[in-house]
Motif scaffolding. Structure first.
Motif, PDB file in Angstrom:
ATOM      1  N   ARG A 110       0.826  -1.218   0.000  1.00 25.26           N
ATOM      2  CA  ARG A 110       0.000   0.000   0.000  1.00 25.26           C
ATOM      3  C   ARG A 110       0.850   1.253   0.000  1.00 25.26           C
ATOM      4  O   ARG A 110       0.412   2.296  -0.466  1.00 25.26           O
ATOM      5  N   GLY A 111       2.050   1.186   0.593  1.00 25.21           N
ATOM      6  CA  GLY A 111       2.910   2.364   0.658  1.00 25.21           C
ATOM      7  C   GLY A 111       2.596   3.267   1.837  1.00 25.21           C
ATOM      8  O   GLY A 111       3.180   4.338   1.963  1.00 25.21           O
ATOM      9  N   VAL A 112       1.684   2.863   2.684  1.00 21.61           N
ATOM     10  CA  VAL A 112       1.354   3.623   3.891  1.00 21.61           C
ATOM     11  C   VAL A 112       1.109   2.655   5.033  1.00 21.61           C
ATOM     12  O   VAL A 112       0.785   1.488   4.818  1.00 21.61           O
ATOM     13  N   GLN A 113       1.246   3.179   6.243  1.00 22.60           N
ATOM     14  CA  GLN A 113       1.015   2.357   7.422  1.00 22.60           C
ATOM     15  C   GLN A 113      -0.489   2.182   7.616  1.00 22.60           C
ATOM     16  O   GLN A 113      -1.259   3.106   7.395  1.00 22.60           O
ATOM     17  N   ILE A 114      -0.910   0.979   8.022  1.00 25.76           N
ATOM     18  CA  ILE A 114      -2.340   0.757   8.281  1.00 25.76           C
ATOM     19  C   ILE A 114      -2.576   0.731   9.783  1.00 25.76           C
ATOM     20  O   ILE A 114      -1.717   0.302  10.547  1.00 25.76           O
ATOM     21  N   SER A 115      -3.739   1.190  10.172  1.00 21.45           N
ATOM     22  CA  SER A 115      -4.070   1.163  11.588  1.00 21.45           C
ATOM     23  C   SER A 115      -4.537  -0.236  11.954  1.00 21.45           C
ATOM     24  O   SER A 115      -5.050  -0.980  11.120  1.00 21.45           O
ATOM     25  N   LYS A 116      -4.389  -0.565  13.215  1.00 25.67           N
ATOM     26  CA  LYS A 116      -4.812  -1.884  13.692  1.00 25.67           C
ATOM     27  C   LYS A 116      -6.310  -2.063  13.469  1.00 25.67           C
ATOM     28  O   LYS A 116      -6.784  -3.146  13.187  1.00 25.67           O
ATOM     29  N   GLY A 117      -7.055  -0.999  13.570  1.00 20.79           N
ATOM     30  CA  GLY A 117      -8.500  -1.059  13.403  1.00 20.79           C
ATOM     31  C   GLY A 117      -8.938  -1.546  12.041  1.00 20.79           C
ATOM     32  O   GLY A 117     -10.001  -2.156  11.909  1.00 20.79           O
ATOM     33  N   THR A 118      -8.144  -1.303  11.013  1.00 21.04           N
ATOM     34  CA  THR A 118      -8.519  -1.717   9.661  1.00 21.04           C
ATOM     35  C   THR A 118      -8.631  -3.231   9.570  1.00 21.04           C
ATOM     36  O   THR A 118      -9.631  -3.761   9.084  1.00 21.04           O
ATOM     37  N   ILE A 119      -7.648  -3.930  10.070  1.00 24.36           N
ATOM     38  CA  ILE A 119      -7.686  -5.395  10.030  1.00 24.36           C
ATOM     39  C   ILE A 119      -8.753  -5.915  10.997  1.00 24.36           C
ATOM     40  O   ILE A 119      -9.444  -6.889  10.696  1.00 24.36           O
ATOM     41  N   ASP A 120      -8.931  -5.226  12.131  1.00 31.93           N
ATOM     42  CA  ASP A 120      -9.965  -5.636  13.083  1.00 31.93           C
ATOM     43  C   ASP A 120     -11.353  -5.590  12.446  1.00 31.93           C
ATOM     44  O   ASP A 120     -12.168  -6.491  12.661  1.00 31.93           O
ATOM     45  N   VAL A 121     -11.640  -4.546  11.672  1.00 32.23           N
ATOM     46  CA  VAL A 121     -12.940  -4.425  11.003  1.00 32.23           C
ATOM     47  C   VAL A 121     -13.136  -5.588  10.038  1.00 32.23           C
ATOM     48  O   VAL A 121     -14.216  -6.177   9.970  1.00 32.23           O
ATOM     49  N   LEU A 122     -12.093  -5.932   9.296  1.00 38.18           N
ATOM     50  CA  LEU A 122     -12.188  -7.044   8.345  1.00 38.18           C
ATOM     51  C   LEU A 122     -12.380  -8.378   9.068  1.00 38.18           C
ATOM     52  O   LEU A 122     -13.117  -9.251   8.586  1.00 38.18           O
ATOM     53  N   MET A 123     -11.756  -8.520  10.225  1.00 35.92           N
ATOM     54  CA  MET A 123     -11.923  -9.746  11.005  1.00 35.92           C
ATOM     55  C   MET A 123     -13.331  -9.808  11.607  1.00 35.92           C
ATOM     56  O   MET A 123     -13.954 -10.875  11.620  1.00 35.92           O
ATOM     57  N   GLU A 124     -13.858  -8.673  12.086  1.00 36.57           N
ATOM     58  CA  GLU A 124     -15.214  -8.641  12.634  1.00 36.57           C
ATOM     59  C   GLU A 124     -16.253  -8.968  11.571  1.00 36.57           C
ATOM     60  O   GLU A 124     -17.276  -9.591  11.861  1.00 36.57           O
TER      61      GLU A 124
END
Length: 192
Positions: A110-124
């Motif tokens: 992606r070229g940018v840092q992702i927040s932990k919340g992004t993966i959490d939303v996908l897991m939820e």
């Protein structure tokens, strides 16, 4: 023209399949302009009286609804659908195309840092799951898609994901990305 014997059934079918309440004229457009739609509606109203489903009139429009005294049986806790952010969509696409993939690999793509919340939303949402740890120093966690992801997007397997040519044909690639790709391929040809 529908026979008078079948008119009640035809009106019932039209109302049942309709996404919204219908006027008598809208019903006539389906069953025939000469049909006694008002008579058929009166017959259906009597037929459905006291049942779990009622034929009701709201203003000049007719529709089927659950009987008011049974509505409590159908109430459920509704999940509010949340719109996925651009970062979430990009992260999901990277995981789908490159799984199993670590957070660092996602960020590199992606070229940018992702927040932990992004993966959490996908897991939820049930689309992404932890897929073990990479056997490298630090043993980072890897992520992969789930069967829920395949089901949500109507895919039999990850092989059914669209390829680059499919995305170009559908017009889903950003024109800036296409221009960059064309420029990069021209530079490679000139260097050779």
């Amino acid at each position: 023209m529908i026979r008078q014997d079948d008119l009640g059934r035809a009106v019932e079918a039209v109302l049942f399949a309709s996404e919204h309440p219908m006027t008598v004229d809208e019903i006539k457009a389906h069953v025939g302009a000469e049909a006694d739609v008002r008579g058929a509606l009166a017959g259906l109203e009597a037929l459905y009286a006291g049942r779990g489903i009622e034929l009701v009139r709201r203003g000049e429009r007719w529709h089927f609804q659950t009987a008011a005294d049974l509505a409590h049986l159908l109430r459920r806790d509704r999940e509010e659908s949340r719109k996925l952010s651009r970062a979430g969509i990009e992260t999901l696409a990277i995981i789908a195309y490159h799984e199993p993939v670590t957070r660092a690999e996602i960020e590199a793509i992606r070229g940018v840092q992702i927040s932990k919340g992004t993966i959490d939303v996908l897991m939820e949402a049930g689309w992404v799951r932890p897929a073990g740890r990479r056997e490298v120093p630090g043993r980072p966690l890897t992520y992969a898609t789930t069967a829920g992801f395949l089901s949500q997007f109507g895919l039999a397997s990850r092989r059914d994901l669209p390829g680059i040519d499919d995305l170009k044909a559908a017009g889903l690639l950003d024109p800036v990305d296409l221009a960059f790709e064309a420029e990069t391929s021209e530079t490679v040809i000139e260097d050779e």
